[in-house]
Design an enzyme around this catalytic site. Sequence first.
Site, short mmCIF file in Angstrom:
data_model
loop_
_atom_site.label_atom_id
_atom_site.label_comp_id
_atom_site.label_asym_id
_atom_site.label_seq_id
_atom_site.Cartn_x
_atom_site.Cartn_y
_atom_site.Cartn_z
N TYR A 76 -7.99 -5.02 5.95
CA TYR A 76 -7.20 -6.24 5.79
C TYR A 76 -6.38 -6.55 7.05
O TYR A 76 -5.41 -7.30 6.99
CB TYR A 76 -6.27 -6.11 4.58
CG TYR A 76 -7.01 -5.94 3.27
CD1 TYR A 76 -7.69 -7.01 2.69
CD2 TYR A 76 -7.05 -4.70 2.63
CE1 TYR A 76 -8.38 -6.85 1.49
CE2 TYR A 76 -7.74 -4.54 1.43
CZ TYR A 76 -8.40 -5.62 0.87
OH TYR A 76 -9.08 -5.46 -0.32
N TYR A 453 -7.19 -11.36 -4.02
CA TYR A 453 -5.89 -10.75 -4.35
C TYR A 453 -5.11 -10.34 -3.12
O TYR A 453 -3.91 -10.11 -3.19
CB TYR A 453 -6.07 -9.59 -5.34
CG TYR A 453 -6.19 -8.19 -4.76
CD1 TYR A 453 -7.39 -7.72 -4.25
CD2 TYR A 453 -5.10 -7.32 -4.75
CE1 TYR A 453 -7.51 -6.43 -3.74
CE2 TYR A 453 -5.20 -6.03 -4.25
CZ TYR A 453 -6.40 -5.59 -3.74
OH TYR A 453 -6.51 -4.32 -3.23
N ARG A 454 -5.75 -10.22 -1.98
CA ARG A 454 -5.08 -9.96 -0.71
C ARG A 454 -6.12 -10.26 0.36
O ARG A 454 -7.30 -10.41 0.06
CB ARG A 454 -4.57 -8.51 -0.62
CG ARG A 454 -5.66 -7.46 -0.49
CD ARG A 454 -5.20 -6.07 -0.85
NE ARG A 454 -4.62 -5.34 0.27
CZ ARG A 454 -4.46 -4.00 0.24
NH1 ARG A 454 -4.82 -3.30 -0.81
NH2 ARG A 454 -3.93 -3.38 1.26
C1 LIG Z 1 -12.37 2.62 3.28
C2 LIG Z 1 -11.15 1.93 2.75
C3 LIG Z 1 -10.80 2.11 1.42
C4 LIG Z 1 -9.67 1.48 0.90
N1 LIG Z 1 -9.33 1.71 -0.40
C5 LIG Z 1 -8.23 1.14 -0.92
C6 LIG Z 1 -7.84 1.40 -2.25
O1 LIG Z 1 -8.46 2.19 -2.95
N2 LIG Z 1 -6.75 0.76 -2.74
C7 LIG Z 1 -6.00 -0.08 -1.97
O2 LIG Z 1 -5.00 -0.61 -2.46
N3 LIG Z 1 -6.33 -0.33 -0.70
C8 LIG Z 1 -7.42 0.26 -0.14
N4 LIG Z 1 -7.74 0.03 1.18
C9 LIG Z 1 -6.91 -0.89 1.97
C10 LIG Z 1 -5.77 -0.20 2.75
O3 LIG Z 1 -6.27 0.79 3.59
C11 LIG Z 1 -4.70 0.41 1.85
O4 LIG Z 1 -4.22 -0.56 0.95
C12 LIG Z 1 -3.52 0.99 2.63
O5 LIG Z 1 -2.67 1.69 1.75
C13 LIG Z 1 -2.68 -0.11 3.33
O6 LIG Z 1 -2.11 0.43 4.47
P1 LIG Z 1 -0.63 1.03 4.49
O7 LIG Z 1 -0.35 1.62 3.16
O8 LIG Z 1 -0.53 1.93 5.67
O9 LIG Z 1 0.29 -0.25 4.66
P2 LIG Z 1 0.89 -0.89 6.00
O10 LIG Z 1 -0.23 -1.12 6.95
O11 LIG Z 1 2.04 -0.12 6.48
O12 LIG Z 1 1.41 -2.26 5.43
C14 LIG Z 1 0.55 -3.21 4.90
C15 LIG Z 1 1.24 -4.57 4.87
O13 LIG Z 1 2.30 -4.52 3.92
C16 LIG Z 1 3.43 -5.25 4.39
N5 LIG Z 1 4.55 -4.31 4.54
C17 LIG Z 1 4.46 -3.05 5.02
N6 LIG Z 1 5.65 -2.46 4.97
C18 LIG Z 1 6.52 -3.36 4.47
C19 LIG Z 1 7.91 -3.32 4.20
N7 LIG Z 1 8.62 -2.21 4.41
N8 LIG Z 1 8.50 -4.43 3.72
C20 LIG Z 1 7.78 -5.56 3.49
N9 LIG Z 1 6.44 -5.65 3.72
C21 LIG Z 1 5.83 -4.55 4.21
C22 LIG Z 1 3.05 -5.85 5.73
O14 LIG Z 1 2.64 -7.18 5.55
C23 LIG Z 1 1.88 -4.98 6.18
O15 LIG Z 1 0.97 -5.68 6.98
C24 LIG Z 1 -8.88 0.64 1.73
C25 LIG Z 1 -9.25 0.46 3.07
C26 LIG Z 1 -10.36 1.11 3.58
C27 LIG Z 1 -10.69 0.91 5.02
#
Ligand SMILES: Cc1cc2nc3c(=O)[nH]c(=O)nc-3n(C[C@H](O)[C@H](O)[C@H](O)COP(=O)(O)OP(=O)(O)OC[C@H]3O[C@@H](n4cnc5c(N)ncnc54)[C@H](O)[C@@H]3O)c2cc1C
Length: 508
Positions: A76, A453-454
């Site tokens: 994303y 949804y996103r």
């Molecule tokens: C192979 C693969 C499998 C995946 N499987 C899943 C899955 O099972 N479920 C799922 O949900 N996702 C999945 N994802 C998507 C993603 O990798 C995850 O959702 C991951 O947890 C998001 O990255 P992060 O938690 O590091 O968030 P971050 O990258 O830190 O943040 C994501 C976004 O949240 C917002 N944000 C972050 N921090 C804050 C804050 N403190 N205050 C306000 N806004 C904020 C920002 O807009 C930011 O861009 C997958 C991706 C891949 C590549």
Amino acid sequence: MLADLKKVVGREFVFTDPQWELPAYNDAYLTTPAELHQPSAAVAPANVEELQRVLEVARHYKAPLWTISTGKNFAYGGPAPRKAGYIVLDLKRMNRILEVNEKHGYAVVEPGVSYMDLYRHLQKIGSKLWVDCAAPGWGGVLPNMTEHGVGYTPYGDHVTMQCGMEVMLADGTLVQTGMGALPGSQTNHLYKYGLGPSVDGLFTQSNFGVVTKIGMWLMPEPPGYRPYMVTFEKESDLHAITEVLRPLKVNMLIPAVAMTVEMLWEAAVQVTRRDYYTGKGPIPESVRKKMRSDLKIGAWNFYGALYGPPPMMDNTWEVIHDAFASIPGAKFYFDEDRAKDDVAWQYRKKLGAGIPNMTEYNVMNWIPNGAHMDFSPISPVTGADATKQYELIRDRCNKAGFDYCGEFAVGWRDMHHIFCLTFDRNDAKQKARANKLFGELVDAAAAAGYGEYRTHVDFMDRIAGTYNWNDSALLRMHEKVKDVVDPSGILSPGKMGIWPKSMRKGKA
Ligand SMILES: Cc1cc2nc3c(=O)[nH]c(=O)nc-3n(C[C@H](O)[C@H](O)[C@H](O)COP(=O)(O)OP(=O)(O)OC[C@H]3O[C@@H](n4cnc5c(N)ncnc54)[C@H](O)[C@@H]3O)c2cc1C
């Protein structure tokens, strides 16, 4: 400005090197040129006091910040900002686990706490609480929730399980929502709503504030856990699977997020495309058949789990088994029926018990230099909708020369269809095709009444534009809120299509 930021957080936590530091704040899976998302710097405050001062500097210079926490939002957009030149506000250093409450079943975490961090901590203190994690275990408990992320235990709907939030507004004001607004309250992480409007949702998928702390309910370890898998022979079985599943979900016989996974997803975590096929375009049915037989998977593969005391699990299993057995060719498996080196089964088994891992990243190995973007429309849980969405995506995807790789995740009443659009990140033509296909899918889904949804940073405006009922009343309301809570427009401009007044004309 950078000098001012360095005064706040120290030199070592302002990152500016375009060769060695800033590429880590871009998206490795872009279908557009990296220059469009290259940040000008990144800054990592250690605590709310430093964060407050970083926001003060940003307001002074009217500099756009892009908030990330663990920064692993791959598929994303990863940590990449919506536009080039933003400063990434990296909260990875705010990574304290502030409380684990065994009695009431919750944890309170800061933004930089990953699933792996929380899991290890619970193990270390001998807790009997489970984490519910997204498939990539390096993701963050807090940011995954703010992105409306999904896990695989009965606590898989992360927004539902969040209780109590602390958020910093653009002017530096720290707000506790819900019961946290009452000094001395004992119920900040037990009762979600407090008094008056419930505002937590305003800070999810948004740019109205920086969330600095949340409570998350954690599931107590159940007396028994028995994951299962049901395989189905035919592509057309998707309709029947979904119809059988809906009442089982609605009646909570399947308590966890239920997964119906297409065969290529199962294959891609354990073999590569080249192992089976070196031709161009989508894999032919004859080859798919061989893969199904080699890997002991179905055209569709359903994953669920029983939780509870053994007699209860036995009873529930009878109902689930009989329901799915009505579909000819259904085959049933428990742990003892799957091989120890069955990669797909083993990681799903872990996810169902909230054990963080990174196995799902294997899907990228399907093709050389694999990268992916997720296209994730929501639909009702009906066979007709599942089939319609599947065909809508599969046909366009195959026409564009890509393999369909997808899964359906069924929550309380909805179905998330996750189409993993995998492409070669070193092939400019393929990236352009993937980008075009994604746009076509957005439009085709919206025309059929489906919304995502996103989404990836490159498609935020386009998708926000499809949520346009009553002359885009919702987006206009979001813009009004933005103008009030962040008049300088410093927080994540363009997040989910919401731009500050000063940049509204400049939408990409
Ligand atoms: C192979 C693969 C499998 C995946 N499987 C899943 C899955 O099972 N479920 C799922 O949900 N996702 C999945 N994802 C998507 C993603 O990798 C995850 O959702 C991951 O947890 C998001 O990255 P992060 O938690 O590091 O968030 P971050 O990258 O830190 O943040 C994501 C976004 O949240 C917002 N944000 C972050 N921090 C804050 C804050 N403190 N205050 C306000 N806004 C904020 C920002 O807009 C930011 O861009 C997958 C991706 C891949 C590549």
